[in-house]
Write an enzyme that holds these catalytic residues in place. Structure first.
Site, PDB file in Angstrom:
ATOM      1  N   ASP A 227      96.494 153.368 -37.371  1.00  0.00           N
ATOM      2  CA  ASP A 227      95.471 152.360 -37.611  1.00  0.00           C
ATOM      3  C   ASP A 227      95.686 151.681 -38.969  1.00  0.00           C
ATOM      4  O   ASP A 227      95.994 152.350 -39.969  1.00  0.00           O
ATOM      5  CB  ASP A 227      94.111 153.077 -37.605  1.00  0.00           C
ATOM      6  CG  ASP A 227      92.938 152.131 -37.776  1.00  0.00           C
ATOM      7  OD1 ASP A 227      92.725 151.309 -36.881  1.00  0.00           O
ATOM      8  OD2 ASP A 227      92.245 152.221 -38.810  1.00  0.00           O
ATOM      9  N   GLU A 287      99.455 149.435 -35.754  1.00  0.00           N
ATOM     10  CA  GLU A 287      98.584 148.257 -35.759  1.00  0.00           C
ATOM     11  C   GLU A 287      99.097 147.356 -36.873  1.00  0.00           C
ATOM     12  O   GLU A 287      98.750 147.522 -38.047  1.00  0.00           O
ATOM     13  CB  GLU A 287      97.125 148.648 -36.027  1.00  0.00           C
ATOM     14  CG  GLU A 287      96.219 147.452 -35.810  1.00  0.00           C
ATOM     15  CD  GLU A 287      94.857 147.557 -36.476  1.00  0.00           C
ATOM     16  OE1 GLU A 287      94.016 146.700 -36.178  1.00  0.00           O
ATOM     17  OE2 GLU A 287      94.632 148.461 -37.292  1.00  0.00           O
TER      18      GLU A 287
HETATM   19  C1  GLC Z   1      91.546 148.922 -37.084  1.00  0.00           C
HETATM   20  C2  GLC Z   1      90.815 149.277 -35.817  1.00  0.00           C
HETATM   21  C3  GLC Z   1      89.433 148.738 -35.901  1.00  0.00           C
HETATM   22  C4  GLC Z   1      88.746 149.387 -37.079  1.00  0.00           C
HETATM   23  C5  GLC Z   1      89.554 149.202 -38.356  1.00  0.00           C
HETATM   24  C6  GLC Z   1      89.074 150.109 -39.429  1.00  0.00           C
HETATM   25  O1  GLC Z   1      91.639 147.548 -37.249  1.00  0.00           O
HETATM   26  O2  GLC Z   1      91.521 148.812 -34.700  1.00  0.00           O
HETATM   27  O3  GLC Z   1      88.715 148.954 -34.725  1.00  0.00           O
HETATM   28  O4  GLC Z   1      87.476 148.838 -37.241  1.00  0.00           O
HETATM   29  O5  GLC Z   1      90.906 149.503 -38.165  1.00  0.00           O
HETATM   30  O6  GLC Z   1      89.461 151.427 -39.172  1.00  0.00           O
END
Ligand code: GLC
Ligand code: CA
Length: 558
Positions: A227, A287
């Site tokens: 993440d 991500e």
């Molecule tokens: C990433 C996740 C999202 C979350 C953020 C903070 O972007 O996909 O859902 O709010 O991280 O952890």
């Protein structure tokens, strides 16, 4: 002797080619995750086994047969760890346990065993940038300036009374600094205040986080989706970011986050995580919000020693059915230094059904998009509900909003609840998701778009997904083949070939509401044998006719 030898070679080759879900490499040197279809499950919203309105691990376990039949090889479960749920699990208070609302570690082990039995890999979501403010590390860190955990987070003095250390703003609105009166310092949070950033410059943090991954690998996890990796490091001098005079939807001045995003040190951390992953043959998905392919390439690592699957979100930025735009993006990702990863929806972005739907042919377009990202060279990551044509259904009143982003940004920014609604299993109350009132309302479309009904309808979005996934898993050119764009000046039909050895598969996708024709002769083919096509799309000699939003996938012959 000779023929025997070749027979054995052929058998070995075909079993390698069809290795499907086992690890190890196939004849082309591809690993399991290069042929796997991944499926993101937002656990709160998938299936509720104990009828408290919130999905859970036993709920997921009860749907494994569905996923297997659909053609899924790996599930990525969004965070299911203990959490105050400020950001619905992306605020983790213990990395090595399961939140009671989702079940227990024993439930996880049962789920892992049941998944393994079916050849389905489990990928967990590792929130690397921050913990919850209720994590024991943060509670210790906060307890005093001299606590041994103080330096696990980012604490600084203010610039003056009531002045945070710098101008950085939170992704979720307001200053990225929260004042803590007892110790008279601010802590840094890129996201919500309940999500303090870890200090990755502290080697103890790094090694504790590496150990978390080991702990789960030993429990049978096949990898992680990492993440928010962009935000792991901050400029130690905490320089102010350049700021615009214009405000964003959350009411903050827009900033260029040059001092707290995508710092080069991120790659050191990723290399470290990859080293551990390699000890366990695991896969890392990232991500990765990149602006171009050069940035995407960095995430693969200079010698492919960082993320195996950095997600290509630029693909989601193609926001209309434009063959030219898709061609451009696919070609760019194909030329990247690692294996492509395609995503069209997730729990943070509007569903593809709405992004591409024209309001009249939405189901046809949902199939078209499925045919696209599931036949490309690369690993697709599906989002639950895409396969049945689920629609984004945002809240209509502020009081209903659950997502912190939507609560801060209402009404300009409605938040992410709309793409997180309960999975639509059948036509019964609450769409068969739960016997209790679900945590988010079930969209009215559950009457027309649900697993039970669509399973019975050969023309449904679901039936199409099943067919295309089956083809993808069995056709050697779709598994192994190169991506070759054809008819590149066509503004209406996106066509490409997947070629492998002496086999060529054509994928032709009509991105318009009108009938279209394409010619195969330009690419040197004389005939086509359909593998999967919408009912009124067909080839006659070297001409393919496509109905509006029609799909034609075929084996070509010279
Ligand atoms: C990433 C996740 C999202 C979350 C953020 C903070 O972007 O996909 O859902 O709010 O991280 O952890
Ligand atoms: Ca539940």
């Amino acid at each position: 002797m000779h023929s025997r030898f070749w027979l054995i070679i052929a058998l070995v080759f075909s079993s390698l080619l069809a290795f499907g879900q086992n690890s190890g490499k196939d004849a082309e040197g591809h690993q399991w995750w290069q042929h796997a279809v991944f499926y993101e499950i937002y656990p709160r919203s998938f299936a509720d086994s104990n009828n408290d309105g919130i999905g859970d691990l036993n709920g997921i376990a009860s749907k494994l047969d569905y996923l297997k039949e659909l053609g899924i090889d790996a599930i990525w479960i969004s965070p299911c760890f203990p959490s105050p749920q400020v950001d619905f699990g992306y605020d983790v208070s213990d990395y090595e346990d399961i939140d009671p609302m989702y079940g227990t570690l024993a439930d996880f082990d049962k789920l892992a065993a049941a998944a393994k039995e079916r050849g389905i890999h489990i990928i967990l979501d590792f929130v690397v940038n921050h913990t919850s403010d209720q994590h024991k590390w943060f509670l210790a860190s906060k307890s005093s300036r001299t606590n041994e955990y103080r330096n696990w987070y980012i604490w600084r003095d203010g610039r003056g009374p009531n002045q945070p250390p710098n101008n950085w703003t939170s992704e979720f609105g307001g200053s990225a600094w929260k004042f803590d009166p007892p110790t008279n310092q601010y802590y840094y949070h890129f996201f919500y205040a309940g999500q303090p950033d870890l200090n990755w410059r502290n080697p103890k943090v790094e090694s504790a986080m590496f150990d978390v991954t080991r702990w789960w690998y030993k429990r049978g996890v096949s990898g992680f989706r990492l993440d928010a990796v962009d935000t792991l490091f901050e400029d130690p001098a905490l320089k102010d970011n350049p700021q615009d005079s214009e405000k964003n939807a959350l009411g903050d001045f827009k900033q260029e986050r040059i001092y707290n995003q995508k710092l080069p040190e991120v790659h050191d951390a990723l290399r470290g995580l990859r080293k551990v992953a390699d000890e366990y043959d695991a896969v890392l998905i990232g991500e990765t919000w990149t602006n171009d392919i050069a940035e995407l390439n960095k995430y693969y690592g200079e010698s492919n020693n960082e993320l195996q699957l950095p997600m290509d979100f630029l693909f989601t930025k193609v926001d209309k059915l434009s063959p030219a735009e898709f061609r451009k993006q696919i070609a760019a990702v194909n030329a990247a230094s690692g294996w492509p990863t395609f995503v069209i929806s997730n729990h943070d972005i509007e569903r593809s059904y709405d992004r591409y739907g024209d309001g009249h042919h939405n189901d046809e377009i949902a199939k078209l998009m499925g045919a696209l990202y599931l036949t490309l060279r690369g690993t697709p990551i599906m989002y639950y509900g895409e396969e049945i044509g689920m629609k984004t259904t945002p809240p209509t009143r502020k009081e209903e909003v659950k997502d912190p982003v939507g609560r801060v940004g209402w009404p300009k920014e409605k938040g992410r609840d709309g793409e997180r609604t309960p999975m639509q299993w059948d036509e019964s109350a609450n769409a068969g998701f739960s016997a209790a009132k679900p945590w988010l309302p079930v969209p009215p479309t559950y009457k027309t778009h649900n697993v039970a009904d669509e399973s019975k309808d050969p023309n449904s979005v679901l039936s199409f997904y099943k067919s295309v996934l089956k083809l993808r898993h069995t056709n050697p050119a779709l598994m192994e083949g190169n991506y070759v764009p054809v008819n590149e000046s066509d503004q209406s039909v996106l066509s490409y070939l997947r070629t492998y050895r002496d086999q060529t598969v054509l994928i032709a996708l009509n991105m318009t509401g009108f009938m279209q024709k394409i010619s195969l002769s330009k690419s040197g083919f004389k005939s086509a044998a359909s593998l999967l096509a919408t009912s009124k799309s067909a080839a006659n000699g070297d001409t393919v006719t496509l109905e509006p939003f029609g799909i034609y996938i075929a084996q070509l012959a010279k």
